[in-house]
Motif scaffolding. Structure first.
Motif, PDB file in Angstrom:
ATOM      1  N   ASP A  43      23.742  51.863  -6.012  1.00 51.09           N
ATOM      2  CA  ASP A  43      24.742  51.111  -5.241  1.00 51.09           C
ATOM      3  C   ASP A  43      24.167  49.336  -6.341  1.00 51.09           C
ATOM      4  N   GLN A  44      25.427  49.161  -5.419  1.00 52.21           N
ATOM      5  CA  GLN A  44      24.931  47.273  -5.662  1.00 52.21           C
ATOM      6  C   GLN A  44      23.615  46.629  -5.236  1.00 52.21           C
ATOM      7  N   GLY A  45      22.977  46.751  -4.239  1.00 52.09           N
ATOM      8  CA  GLY A  45      21.644  47.344  -4.015  1.00 52.09           C
ATOM      9  C   GLY A  45      20.800  47.286  -4.501  1.00 52.09           C
ATOM     10  N   LYS A  46      20.924  47.787  -5.541  1.00 48.42           N
ATOM     11  CA  LYS A  46      19.653  48.054  -6.826  1.00 48.42           C
ATOM     12  C   LYS A  46      19.781  47.490  -7.958  1.00 48.42           C
ATOM     13  N   VAL A  47      20.496  46.365  -7.814  1.00 44.86           N
ATOM     14  CA  VAL A  47      20.754  45.841  -9.068  1.00 44.86           C
ATOM     15  C   VAL A  47      19.861  44.455  -8.520  1.00 44.86           C
ATOM     16  N   VAL A  48      19.057  44.018  -9.969  1.00 43.57           N
ATOM     17  CA  VAL A  48      18.471  42.801  -9.591  1.00 43.57           C
ATOM     18  C   VAL A  48      18.008  42.185 -11.105  1.00 43.57           C
ATOM     19  N   GLU A  49      17.500  40.729 -11.181  1.00 48.01           N
ATOM     20  CA  GLU A  49      17.649  40.424 -11.803  1.00 48.01           C
ATOM     21  C   GLU A  49      16.202  40.112 -12.461  1.00 48.01           C
ATOM     22  N   GLN A  50      14.524  40.983 -11.831  1.00 44.76           N
ATOM     23  CA  GLN A  50      13.191  40.955 -12.328  1.00 44.76           C
ATOM     24  C   GLN A  50      13.165  41.824 -11.805  1.00 44.76           C
ATOM     25  N   LEU A  51      12.408  43.124 -11.890  1.00 43.47           N
ATOM     26  CA  LEU A  51      11.579  44.424 -11.398  1.00 43.47           C
ATOM     27  C   LEU A  51      10.220  44.380 -10.455  1.00 43.47           C
ATOM     28  N   GLY A  52      10.243  45.354  -9.337  1.00 42.67           N
ATOM     29  CA  GLY A  52       9.134  44.728  -9.170  1.00 42.67           C
ATOM     30  C   GLY A  52       8.873  44.252  -7.549  1.00 42.67           C
ATOM     31  N   GLN A  53      10.004  44.244  -6.878  1.00 50.14           N
ATOM     32  CA  GLN A  53      10.303  43.745  -5.249  1.00 50.14           C
ATOM     33  C   GLN A  53       9.803  45.265  -4.882  1.00 50.14           C
ATOM     34  N   LEU A  64      19.586  66.416 -13.875  1.00 46.53           N
ATOM     35  CA  LEU A  64      20.007  66.692 -12.475  1.00 46.53           C
ATOM     36  C   LEU A  64      18.974  65.794 -12.109  1.00 46.53           C
ATOM     37  N   GLY A  65      18.753  64.838 -11.105  1.00 43.91           N
ATOM     38  CA  GLY A  65      18.503  63.679 -11.377  1.00 43.91           C
ATOM     39  C   GLY A  65      18.359  64.015  -9.555  1.00 43.91           C
ATOM     40  N   THR A  66      17.157  63.187  -9.347  1.00 40.26           N
ATOM     41  CA  THR A  66      17.102  63.755  -7.604  1.00 40.26           C
ATOM     42  C   THR A  66      17.011  61.942  -6.982  1.00 40.26           C
ATOM     43  N   GLY A  67      17.212  62.260  -5.686  1.00 35.23           N
ATOM     44  CA  GLY A  67      17.556  61.019  -4.922  1.00 35.23           C
ATOM     45  C   GLY A  67      18.769  61.624  -4.082  1.00 35.23           C
ATOM     46  N   SER A  68      19.219  60.042  -3.094  1.00 33.23           N
ATOM     47  CA  SER A  68      19.960  59.762  -2.059  1.00 33.23           C
ATOM     48  C   SER A  68      21.512  59.983  -2.871  1.00 33.23           C
ATOM     49  N   THR A  69      21.498  59.660  -3.964  1.00 32.59           N
ATOM     50  CA  THR A  69      22.340  59.155  -5.005  1.00 32.59           C
ATOM     51  C   THR A  69      22.511  60.086  -5.786  1.00 32.59           C
ATOM     52  N   ALA A  73      18.844  55.480  -9.406  1.00 31.55           N
ATOM     53  CA  ALA A  73      17.800  54.225  -9.982  1.00 31.55           C
ATOM     54  C   ALA A  73      17.175  53.622  -8.810  1.00 31.55           C
ATOM     55  N   ASP A  74      15.663  53.193  -8.660  1.00 30.70           N
ATOM     56  CA  ASP A  74      15.325  52.109  -7.177  1.00 30.70           C
ATOM     57  C   ASP A  74      15.363  50.682  -7.788  1.00 30.70           C
ATOM     58  N   GLU A  75      15.413  50.222  -8.175  1.00 31.33           N
ATOM     59  CA  GLU A  75      15.939  48.941  -8.593  1.00 31.33           C
ATOM     60  C   GLU A  75      16.089  49.845 -10.255  1.00 31.33           C
ATOM     61  N   LEU A  76      17.646  48.271 -10.676  1.00 32.07           N
ATOM     62  CA  LEU A  76      18.049  48.112 -11.799  1.00 32.07           C
ATOM     63  C   LEU A  76      17.966  46.850 -12.929  1.00 32.07           C
ATOM     64  N   ASP A  77      17.077  46.329 -13.827  1.00 32.63           N
ATOM     65  CA  ASP A  77      17.636  45.414 -14.203  1.00 32.63           C
ATOM     66  C   ASP A  77      18.834  45.215 -15.029  1.00 32.63           C
ATOM     67  N   PRO A  78      18.622  43.783 -15.836  1.00 33.13           N
ATOM     68  CA  PRO A  78      20.110  43.165 -16.210  1.00 33.13           C
ATOM     69  C   PRO A  78      19.934  44.090 -17.367  1.00 33.13           C
ATOM     70  N   ASP A  79      18.886  44.145 -17.915  1.00 31.87           N
ATOM     71  CA  ASP A  79      18.325  45.314 -19.426  1.00 31.87           C
ATOM     72  C   ASP A  79      18.256  46.755 -18.896  1.00 31.87           C
ATOM     73  N   LEU A  80      18.785  47.558 -18.051  1.00 28.64           N
ATOM     74  CA  LEU A  80      19.409  48.548 -18.091  1.00 28.64           C
ATOM     75  C   LEU A  80      17.710  48.937 -17.835  1.00 28.64           C
TER      76      LEU A  80
END
Length: 241
Positions: free
Chosen positions: A125-135, A30-35, A90-97
């Motif tokens: 949610d969709q806001g966590k999907v990014v093209e490149q990690l780091g923001q 079981l993970g941690t965080g809002s989701t 996840a806080d960010e998720l890129d196209p390679d998972l």
């Protein structure tokens, strides 16, 4: 059934979909965080409705308390031994998972649990999907002893990777250094973009004083992305190979 504690429809959609992956008798991380918290609530509801058993390992004290309060059986990871599945946010998720995790300061336990599982699934949610990690600021957990020297070594590593003049911030809470469940500090790296996550991960892992960083590379096999209309999109690692 409506849970008044659940207000984000996108996160709830992903969490609901993820509960369908859980089978009776599973050993579940079981993970941690809002989701992840929404998932725990939905999972507990399903377990109560259907009356089956699970053995759960939690990634933080907060998740342990929530899951236990809802009637789920939470055990130490060492007592379970190995997990069939871990479901986390996840806080960010890129196209390679590949992921950045640690916004909830639990990425050390999250990574231990995820890598002690046959499979890791991310819900977001969709806001966590990014093209490149780091923001999102990259969390780095460090031991308190000599932490400022560790921060200097982290800064030098960033300079070697041409990530110069990137702030390395000590995470605070209520005017005091935040302490993880393991009693460590968190350094947040304001990188803006990570050109080579694997190279950065190697650099950070080689520094004395660094316990763990929030780059989760080649760990997640499936991401379930929730939408505001209640639908979900699934991204699978095998689709990218």
């Amino acid at each position: 059934m409506t849970d008044p504690a659940i207000t984000d429809l996108s996160k709830d959609a992903a969490a609901r979909a993820a509960t369908l992956l859980v089978e009776p008798g599973m050993r579940l991380g079981l993970g941690t965080g809002s989701t992840a918290a929404i998932f725990v609530r939905r999972l507990a509801q399903r377990v109560q409705d259907e009356g089956f058993a699970l053995r759960c390992a939690a990634t933080s004290k907060a998740t342990t308390e929530l899951a236990t309060s809802l009637g789920l059986k939470v055990e130490e990871l060492d007592d379970i031994g190995w997990l069939d599945l871990t479901i986390d946010g996840a806080d960010e998720l890129d196209p390679d998972l590949n992921l950045i995790k640690g916004g909830g300061a639990a990425h050390l336990r999250e990574k231990i649990v995820a890598t002690a599982s046959d499979r890791m699934v991310v819900i977001a949610d969709q806001g966590k999907v990014v093209e490149q990690l780091g923001q999102f600021h990259l969390p780095v957990e460090v031991i308190p002893f000599g932490w400022q020297a560790t921060r200097t070594l982290v800064t030098r590593a960033l300079d070697r990777l041409d990530l110069t003049q990137r702030p390395v911030l000590q995470r605070m809470r209520d005017g005091k250094p935040l302490l993880t469940d393991e009693g460590n500090f968190i350094l947040d790296l304001a990188l803006e973009a990570i050109p080579d996550a694997y190279e950065l991960a190697d650099e950070l892992s080689s520094i004395a004083g660094v316990v763990e960083h929030g780059l989760f590379l080649n760990i997640c096999q499936l991401a379930i992305i929730g939408r505001p209309d209640g639908s979900v999109v699934e991204l699978r690692r095998e689709d990218m190979e």
